[in-house]
Design a protein around this motif. Structure first.
Motif, short mmCIF file in Angstrom:
data_model
loop_
_atom_site.label_atom_id
_atom_site.label_comp_id
_atom_site.label_asym_id
_atom_site.label_seq_id
_atom_site.Cartn_x
_atom_site.Cartn_y
_atom_site.Cartn_z
N ARG A 77 14.40 -41.95 -1.18
CA ARG A 77 14.64 -40.45 -1.57
C ARG A 77 15.40 -39.84 -2.51
O ARG A 77 16.38 -40.57 -2.69
CB ARG A 77 14.76 -39.46 -0.22
N PRO A 78 14.95 -38.83 -3.27
CA PRO A 78 16.24 -38.42 -4.24
C PRO A 78 17.54 -37.96 -3.63
O PRO A 78 17.52 -37.69 -2.41
CB PRO A 78 15.51 -36.93 -4.69
N ALA A 79 18.33 -38.43 -4.33
CA ALA A 79 19.88 -38.29 -3.89
C ALA A 79 20.09 -36.61 -3.75
O ALA A 79 19.46 -35.87 -4.54
CB ALA A 79 20.92 -38.71 -4.84
N ASP A 80 20.88 -36.49 -2.84
CA ASP A 80 21.33 -34.72 -2.54
C ASP A 80 22.92 -34.74 -3.13
O ASP A 80 23.70 -35.02 -2.30
CB ASP A 80 21.39 -34.55 -1.18
N PRO A 81 23.12 -34.51 -4.45
CA PRO A 81 24.31 -34.55 -4.98
C PRO A 81 25.42 -33.62 -4.17
O PRO A 81 26.62 -34.18 -3.87
CB PRO A 81 24.22 -34.15 -6.27
N GLU A 82 25.25 -32.57 -3.86
CA GLU A 82 26.00 -31.44 -3.03
C GLU A 82 26.45 -32.24 -1.50
O GLU A 82 27.64 -32.27 -1.41
CB GLU A 82 25.48 -30.26 -2.81
N ARG A 83 25.51 -32.99 -1.10
CA ARG A 83 26.03 -33.45 0.41
C ARG A 83 26.81 -34.82 0.15
O ARG A 83 27.64 -34.96 0.63
CB ARG A 83 24.49 -34.00 1.25
N LEU A 84 26.45 -35.63 -1.02
CA LEU A 84 27.15 -36.87 -1.13
C LEU A 84 28.59 -36.53 -1.76
O LEU A 84 29.57 -37.33 -1.20
CB LEU A 84 26.23 -37.66 -2.40
N PHE A 85 28.66 -35.32 -2.46
CA PHE A 85 30.09 -35.06 -3.00
C PHE A 85 31.05 -34.79 -1.77
O PHE A 85 31.76 -35.01 -1.60
CB PHE A 85 29.96 -33.77 -3.93
N VAL A 86 30.48 -33.90 -0.97
CA VAL A 86 31.33 -33.30 0.49
C VAL A 86 31.59 -34.65 1.17
O VAL A 86 32.63 -34.78 1.68
CB VAL A 86 30.37 -32.32 1.06
N LEU A 87 30.61 -35.51 1.40
CA LEU A 87 30.70 -36.69 2.18
C LEU A 87 31.81 -37.43 1.43
O LEU A 87 32.85 -38.10 2.26
CB LEU A 87 29.35 -37.57 2.25
N SER A 88 31.59 -37.92 0.23
CA SER A 88 32.76 -38.81 -0.74
C SER A 88 34.03 -37.98 -0.54
O SER A 88 35.27 -38.56 -0.17
CB SER A 88 32.31 -39.04 -1.88
N VAL A 89 34.21 -36.85 -0.79
CA VAL A 89 35.37 -36.12 -0.56
C VAL A 89 36.13 -36.15 0.51
O VAL A 89 37.35 -36.23 0.68
CB VAL A 89 35.36 -34.59 -1.35
#
Length: 207
Positions: A184-196
């Protein structure tokens, strides 16, 4: 209805919007005057020549970036994440203006308000000295690096085969849910919050 008197701030706002949409090369005094419905001489009177206009835009961008930083949340970790999200949003919304700031050697000053906000939060979490400095810089580097990766992905040509084809369930027979998720396409906003959040929790652990 009478037109409102032209102001320096109105000129800078219109110039910033032109640069934001089309880049610095699109910013000419004639085009700016047309946007504002005024004479070129009026533009010169308010902001000087084009180089002076660009300098003023850089200063305005630095000021706006600083003013956007307003930590929010109940805990230092939540407030750090909120600062990181603000930094990402501001960097993404005005890439051409940020590039102008960088070219004029003012990037560090532009990031100073965000750094100060992060310093306050890591100290509130119990960190100090070199450990606090490392935490502040780690968050800042994470934000900038993430934005650079996002831009690279957005500008890259269509990939063939793409992740959707490369990660068919058969590619990971022992974990088909993983394969479907990666397809599935990546969700940048979710990944950003997850990583931070993960980074912040690790940095503040034992603070």
């Amino acid at each position: 209805m009478a037109r409102s008197p032209l102001t320096r701030e109105a000129v800078l706002a219109a110039a910033a919007e032109l640069v934001r949409r089309h880049g610095p090369a699109a910013l000419t005094m004639r085009k700016l005057a047309a946007e504002l419905g005024t004479a070129v001489t009026s533009i010169y009177w308010h902001v000087g020549n084009r180089e002076q206009l660009l300098d003023a835009l850089v200063e305005r961008t630095v000021r706006d970036m600083g003013g956007a930083v307003r930590p929010a949340g109940r805990t230092p970790a939540e407030r750090i994440v909120s600062v990181a999200r603000t930094m990402r949003r501001e960097l993404r919304e005005r890439p051409h203006l940020i590039a102008m700031v960088h070219e004029r050697g003012l990037t560090d000053r532009m990031f100073l308000p965000a750094q100060r906000a992060l310093v306050a939060e890591v100290r509130a979490a119990g960190l100090s000295g070199a450990r606090a400095a490392d935490a502040v810089r780690a968050v800042q580097f994470q934000v900038v690096g993430f934005v650079l990766v996002e831009r690279n992905r957005e500008r890259s040509p269509v990939q063939s085969p793409g992740e959707g084809e490369l990660w068919e369930p058969a590619a990971a027979p022992d974990d088909p849910d993983l394969a479907r998720a990666l397809a599935r396409p990546a969700d940048p906003e979710r990944l950003f919050v997850l990583s931070v959040r993960a980074l912040t929790e690790a940095l503040l652990a034992g603070g």
